[in-house]
Design an enzyme around this catalytic site. Structure first.
Site, PDB file in Angstrom:
ATOM      1  N   TYR A   1       0.980  -1.189  -0.032  1.00 50.29           N
ATOM      2  CA  TYR A   1      -0.132   0.052  -0.216  1.00 50.29           C
ATOM      3  C   TYR A   1       0.887   1.629  -0.719  1.00 50.29           C
ATOM      4  CZ  TYR A   1      -3.944   3.314   1.776  1.00 50.29           C
ATOM      5  OH  TYR A   1      -4.627   4.090   1.588  1.00 50.29           O
TER       6      TYR A   1
ATOM      7  N   LYS B   1       0.863   3.658  -3.034  1.00 48.94           N
ATOM      8  CA  LYS B   1       0.367   5.440  -2.361  1.00 48.94           C
ATOM      9  C   LYS B   1       1.670   6.469  -2.438  1.00 48.94           C
ATOM     10  CE  LYS B   1      -3.877   4.679  -1.673  1.00 48.94           C
ATOM     11  NZ  LYS B   1      -4.968   5.229  -2.393  1.00 48.94           N
TER      12      LYS B   1
HETATM   13  N1  LIG Z   1      -9.910   5.049   4.541  1.00 50.48           N
HETATM   14  C1  LIG Z   1      -9.044   4.867   5.009  1.00 50.48           C
HETATM   15  O1  LIG Z   1      -8.223   4.800   6.215  1.00 50.48           O
HETATM   16  C2  LIG Z   1      -7.946   6.120   3.574  1.00 50.48           C
HETATM   17  C3  LIG Z   1      -6.818   6.529   4.140  1.00 50.48           C
HETATM   18  C4  LIG Z   1      -6.427   7.721   3.044  1.00 50.48           C
HETATM   19  C5  LIG Z   1      -6.507   7.007   2.141  1.00 50.48           C
HETATM   20  N2  LIG Z   1      -7.158   5.926   1.350  1.00 50.48           N
HETATM   21  C6  LIG Z   1      -7.868   5.719   0.020  1.00 50.48           C
HETATM   22  O2  LIG Z   1      -9.094   6.353  -0.220  1.00 50.48           O
HETATM   23  C7  LIG Z   1      -9.370   6.165  -0.622  1.00 50.48           C
HETATM   24  C8  LIG Z   1     -10.782   5.708  -0.939  1.00 50.48           C
HETATM   25  O3  LIG Z   1     -11.498   4.460  -0.094  1.00 50.48           O
HETATM   26  P1  LIG Z   1     -12.014   4.963   1.103  1.00 50.48           P
HETATM   27  O4  LIG Z   1     -11.519   4.410   2.240  1.00 50.48           O
HETATM   28  O5  LIG Z   1     -13.178   5.846   0.864  1.00 50.48           O
HETATM   29  O6  LIG Z   1     -12.499   2.951   1.070  1.00 50.48           O
HETATM   30  P2  LIG Z   1     -14.142   2.072   0.676  1.00 50.48           P
HETATM   31  O7  LIG Z   1     -13.470   0.503   0.461  1.00 50.48           O
HETATM   32  O8  LIG Z   1     -14.628   1.972   1.174  1.00 50.48           O
HETATM   33  O9  LIG Z   1     -14.280   2.197  -0.951  1.00 50.48           O
HETATM   34  C9  LIG Z   1     -12.986   2.164  -1.924  1.00 50.48           C
HETATM   35  C10 LIG Z   1     -13.945   2.607  -2.896  1.00 50.48           C
HETATM   36  O10 LIG Z   1     -13.264   1.904  -4.141  1.00 50.48           O
HETATM   37  C11 LIG Z   1     -13.487   0.536  -4.870  1.00 50.48           C
HETATM   38  N3  LIG Z   1     -13.004   0.338  -5.531  1.00 50.48           N
HETATM   39  C12 LIG Z   1     -11.848  -0.880  -5.028  1.00 50.48           C
HETATM   40  N4  LIG Z   1     -11.232  -1.607  -6.516  1.00 50.48           N
HETATM   41  C13 LIG Z   1     -11.864  -0.616  -7.964  1.00 50.48           C
HETATM   42  C14 LIG Z   1     -11.658  -0.884  -9.194  1.00 50.48           C
HETATM   43  N5  LIG Z   1     -11.156  -2.017  -9.410  1.00 50.48           N
HETATM   44  N6  LIG Z   1     -12.239   0.292 -10.244  1.00 50.48           N
HETATM   45  C15 LIG Z   1     -13.172   1.148  -8.941  1.00 50.48           C
HETATM   46  N7  LIG Z   1     -13.751   1.280  -8.197  1.00 50.48           N
HETATM   47  C16 LIG Z   1     -13.036  -0.151  -6.852  1.00 50.48           C
HETATM   48  C17 LIG Z   1     -14.640  -0.059  -4.289  1.00 50.48           C
HETATM   49  O11 LIG Z   1     -15.949  -1.112  -4.571  1.00 50.48           O
HETATM   50  C18 LIG Z   1     -15.293   1.252  -3.597  1.00 50.48           C
HETATM   51  O12 LIG Z   1     -16.262   1.737  -3.213  1.00 50.48           O
HETATM   52  C19 LIG Z   1      -8.882   4.687  -1.775  1.00 50.48           C
HETATM   53  O13 LIG Z   1      -7.712   5.052  -2.667  1.00 50.48           O
HETATM   54  C20 LIG Z   1      -8.213   4.858   0.321  1.00 50.48           C
HETATM   55  O14 LIG Z   1      -6.738   4.039  -0.461  1.00 50.48           O
HETATM   56  C21 LIG Z   1      -8.000   5.792   2.781  1.00 50.48           C
END
Ligand SMILES: NC(=O)c1ccc[n+]([C@@H]2O[C@H](COP(=O)([O-])OP(=O)(O)OC[C@H]3O[C@@H](n4cnc5c(N)ncnc54)[C@H](O)[C@@H]3O)[C@@H](O)[C@H]2O)c1
Length: 297
Positions: A163, A167
């Site tokens: 990850y 990132k």
């Molecule tokens: N939640 C956290 O703690 C956090 C922290 C830092 C960064 N992020 C980043 O934020 C972004 C959103 O994550 P989140 O926390 O909302 O997670 P989440 O799992 O709630 O949402 C992610 C969404 O992406 C979709 N997805 C996955 N693979 C896909 C693909 N191949 N094509 C299209 N859609 C796809 C999933 O179906 C899901 O709806 C991600 O890039 C994650 O790495 C999250």
């Protein structure tokens, strides 16, 4: 990019991963700001749920989209342009995670995370950026690309190596592209949150590492950030044309310490990994003890 604040009203946007978590919150914030959003997600039903939930004077339309499919991402962008004449905002937000010991990660998992977190963002940039450059050729606003990275894109935490790698790539791409895009009327913002309260916290943990405790304790976070607040901060960063959003404030402090005292931060990271391993071992032992107890009953 400094200059006049961007008015989001009437803008055409695509949000990948819009079916859940941060993406869904971004869709809500955009619709509240009078923008028109394509909620794009691998899970088409989840994308539709987002369109049903959002409230505000803008609009939202769902599409099923796999960001690992470059042609499908291009078709999604082309469709927005065919319907509305332009694409103003591209949020490359879809992402997945794997957490656990690196020797337990299979090549399949390395490929999967590279495909979604790196190639997925590249596909969004490759489809939207040339279009935005053309849109900005008259010296006006060409568009704005927002890539969701993570604190994992700024700090090198153990037990989430794949990850962290992806990132860091997203941060590098975003900052490099921003410096190139500025003179062409295209803005780029990279979003680097620490833990946010979304379903991802319950996904992707491998081996004996499980659950949100693993992700939260690994980052030293007690209470994850609120996705709706983060989405508002992201839109403010876009409107103001900021390069990077690191959020919440505790994450900014951690990042500052990481830059000022890298050796101290590395020692802290090693300590976190040791604590995580001890915690997960204790949990596995407890589960085994309970299982053997229930077998005797
Ligand atoms: N939640 C956290 O703690 C956090 C922290 C830092 C960064 N992020 C980043 O934020 C972004 C959103 O994550 P989140 O926390 O909302 O997670 P989440 O799992 O709630 O949402 C992610 C969404 O992406 C979709 N997805 C996955 N693979 C896909 C693909 N191949 N094509 C299209 N859609 C796809 C999933 O179906 C899901 O709806 C991600 O890039 C994650 O790495 C999250």
């Amino acid at each position: 990019m400094s200059g006049p604040r961007l008015d989001l009203a009437g803008r055409q946007a695509i949000v990948t991963g819009g079916g859940s978590g941060i993406g869904a919150a971004l869709c809500q914030a955009l619709v509240a700001a009078r923008a028109h959003v394509v909620v794009a997600d691998l899970d088409g039903a989840a994308a539709r749920r987002t369109t049903e939930r959002v409230v505000g004077p803008g609009s939202a339309r769902a599409v099923a989209l796999d960001v690992t499919d470059a042609a499908a991402v291009q078709a999604c962008v082309d469709d927005v342009v065919a319907r509305s004449g332009r694409l103003d905002l591209m949020f490359n937000n879809a992402g997945i995670t794997f957490g656990g010991e690196t020797e337990e990660l299979g090549l399949e998992q390395w490929d999967a995370i590279i495909d979604v977190n790196i190639r997925g963002v590249v596909h969004g940039v490759a489809a939207a950026y040339p279009l935005m450059v053309r849109q900005g050729a008259d010296g006006g606003f060409g568009g704005h690309i927002v890539n969701t990275a993570s604190m994992g894109g700024l700090m090198a935490a153990g037990l989430i190596t794949s990850y962290v790698m992806t990132k860091h790539a997203v941060v590098g791409l975003s900052l490099a592209l921003r410096s190139e895009a500025a003179a062409k009327g295209v803005g780029v913002t990279v979003v680097c949150p620490s833990a946010v309260e979304t379903p991802i916290l319950d996904k992707g943990a491998i081996g004996r590492f499980h659950g949100r405790d693993f992700y939260l304790k690994g980052q030293g976070v007690r209470r994850p950030h609120d996705p709706a607040r983060l989405a508002d901060e992201v839109l403010e960063a876009v409107v103001a044309g900021r390069a990077m959003l690191v959020s919440p404030r505790t994450a900014r402090v951690t990042w500052l310490v990481g830059r000022l005292a890298p050796r101290f931060t590395q020692r802290m990271s090693i300590g976190f990994v040791a604590k995580q391993r001890a915690m997960q071992t204790a949990r596995a032992d407890e589960a085994a003890r309970l299982a053997s107890g229930s077998q005797k009953l």
